[in-house]
Scaffold this active site. Structure first.
Site, PDB file in Angstrom:
ATOM      1  N   LYS A 105       0.836  -1.078   0.021  1.00 48.76           N
ATOM      2  CA  LYS A 105       0.065  -0.070   0.037  1.00 48.76           C
ATOM      3  C   LYS A 105       0.869   1.183  -0.056  1.00 48.76           C
ATOM      4  O   LYS A 105       1.873   1.217   0.695  1.00 48.76           O
ATOM      5  CB  LYS A 105      -0.899   0.119   1.263  1.00 48.76           C
ATOM      6  CG  LYS A 105      -2.178   1.031   1.113  1.00 48.76           C
ATOM      7  CD  LYS A 105      -3.309   0.690   0.166  1.00 48.76           C
ATOM      8  CE  LYS A 105      -4.246  -0.304   0.892  1.00 48.76           C
ATOM      9  NZ  LYS A 105      -5.418  -0.690   0.204  1.00 48.76           N
TER      10      LYS A 105
HETATM   11  N1  GLU Z   1      -7.086  -0.421  -2.903  1.00 45.65           N
HETATM   12  C1  GLU Z   1      -8.088  -1.534  -2.893  1.00 45.65           C
HETATM   13  C2  GLU Z   1      -7.991  -2.547  -2.003  1.00 45.65           C
HETATM   14  O1  GLU Z   1      -7.733  -2.016  -0.717  1.00 45.65           O
HETATM   15  C3  GLU Z   1      -7.662  -2.361  -4.327  1.00 45.65           C
HETATM   16  C4  GLU Z   1      -6.303  -2.872  -4.547  1.00 45.65           C
HETATM   17  C5  GLU Z   1      -5.860  -3.319  -5.745  1.00 45.65           C
HETATM   18  O2  GLU Z   1      -6.742  -3.338  -6.566  1.00 45.65           O
HETATM   19  O3  GLU Z   1      -4.839  -3.847  -5.993  1.00 45.65           O
HETATM   20  O4  GLU Z   1      -8.300  -3.555  -1.991  1.00 45.65           O
END
Ligand code: GLU
Length: 429
Positions: A119
């Site tokens: 993240k």
């Molecule tokens: N930000 C989204 C999550 O927390 C999507 C992450 C992604 O698609 O890689 O799952």
């Protein structure tokens, strides 16, 4: 808990050690007794593999240069490249990114996607940045991360306040630097650039697929339930629509300005039209205004949390008036609140299962980009329903078999996948 090798206790205060990271770590510790994993592997999985801090300078429209702190945390590359969103928010910290990266690892593993968790984010107020400033910020942030992201290393995606356009800028910046188009560097990009059909709706639609499956297991009919939805963005807005499309009544929704509540149900098309005209829910005439904390305590059958982390805590968990809490956001329920809800018999559908639709369709997008072969919307929706249904059933059965919460079961299932792979690979060298 944290026991890094041969360090005095005071040195164990690591850079990412914040309240949210501690929540992720305590959830991990609560799952470990039920997982098939030895202490060496547990110790490795307690910490992110890599945490990057950069500062991102941009030329502001007013002429001066502004500098923003920014992060990318990669938790585990055992099963494949790391994967996870990028958020633009004033509260982004290294610890928040680390917690969210850990949850991404268990989420991807639970869904049996060949990824680990990551993240990232930039600490900024995106509402105060112009489109040009956002573009410069995104491109410079991408350049700063050039050495750690890549289609086989770490694949970003949208998260809070980032969207298809942000992903297009990342894809273009990376592609210009390597000299050819690399659509597989990000997911959640526009369909015109190799984005996937149904990615935009995937998280919100997935939340409702999981909720519907839970209702079936509980012997409830979704079309007889009343719902409150916190958040009206890409997750909450779509989830509210899907719930209404399946016959459930949506009593209240909220955004950054607060919430609106109609005891007989909202007209979501009207709400959406109001937001399109006015920018926020504020002033919406055909409902009662409620604050965010009042919204969470409204009487309903299903409470969907699709806004921020840390919304249900020891302070309000005993006042929720619902039967089922659905975590569309990441980390909305604190450890203390989890215990209170369990005590009160309120079931929680945990984030790593419930909001996994987004990353699952991100995986489909990456596979389509790598194969240069694209699927139809119906194919994607059906594959997503299969994957989420399979994960839901495994979690439900594990929770039953071990008499643990759905959150513990989801984490145990994810941890077992990663631990099995790490055991077979071993610790390098
Ligand atoms: N930000 C989204 C999550 O927390 C999507 C992450 C992604 O698609 O890689 O799952």
């Amino acid at each position: 808990m944290a026991k890094l090798e041969e360090l005095p206790a005071e040195a164990v205060q690591l850079e990412w050690d914040t309240p949210l990271f501690r929540t992720a770590q305590r959830q991990f510790e609560q799952a470990i007794p039920y997982a098939d994993v030895n202490e060496s592997i547990v110790e490795r999985l307690r910490y992110p593999e890599r945490a990057v801090v950069v500062t991102v300078p941009i030329r502001r429209d007013a002429g001066h240069v502004g500098v923003f702190p920014a992060y990318r945390v990669q938790h585990s590359s055992v099963l494949g490249p790391t994967k996870g969103g990028i958020r633009y928010d004033p509260h982004v910290t290294l610890g928040e990114c680390a917690a969210l990266a850990v949850w991404m690892t268990w989420k991807c593993a639970l869904l049996r996607l060949p990824y680990g968790g990551a993240k990232g984010g930039v600490r900024c107020n995106p509402r105060e940045l112009s489109p040009g400033e956002l573009q410069r910020l995104t491109r410079r942030y991408t350049s700063e991360l050039r050495g750690v992201i890549g289609p086989q290393e770490d694949i970003p995606a949208p998260d809070m306040a980032t969207n298809e356009q942000t992903m297009a800028w990342i894809m273009d910046t990376y592609s210009m630097q390597v000299g050819y188009a690399v659509p597989e560097i990000v997911t959640g990009k526009p369909v015109a650039l190799g984005g996937s059909l149904f990615r935009h709706e995937a998280t919100g639609a997935g939340v409702v697929m999981v909720t519907e499956r839970a209702c079936r297991r509980l012997g409830w009919r979704l079309d007889e339930q009343s719902c409150v939805v916190q958040g009206f963005g890409n997750v909450g807005g779509i989830a509210a629509n899907e719930l209404a499309a399946k016959g459930a009544v949506v009593l209240a929704v909220s955004d950054i300005s607060g919430g609106v509540y109609a005891p007989d149900g909202l007209n979501l098309a009207d709400v959406r039209a109001w937001i399109a005209d006015h920018g926020t829910l504020e002033g919406y005439p055909d409902a009662r205004y409620v604050t965010n904390s009042e919204l969470l305590e409204l009487p309903c059958d299903i409470l969907v949390l699709a806004a921020l982390e840390d919304q249900i805590t020891a302070l309000n968990a005993s006042r929720l008036d619902t039967k089922l809490v659905v975590e569309g956001a990441n980390g909305p329920t604190s450890i203390e609140a989890d215990a209170i809800l369990a005590e009160r018999g309120i079931l929680v559908l945990p984030d790593v299962l419930t909001n996994a639709g987004g990353v699952t369709v991100s995986y489909f997008e990456w596979v389509q980009d790598l194969g240069r072969l694209f699927w139809t919307r119906d194919e994607i929706r059906a594959r997503l329903a299969d994957k989420l249904g399979d994960a839901f059933d495994r979690v439900w059965e594990l929770a039953d078999e071990k008499a643990i919460s759905l959150r513990q079961a989801a984490l145990v299932a994810g941890i077992n996948e990663v631990a099995g792979a790490l055991k077979a690979r071993g610790i390098y060298p």
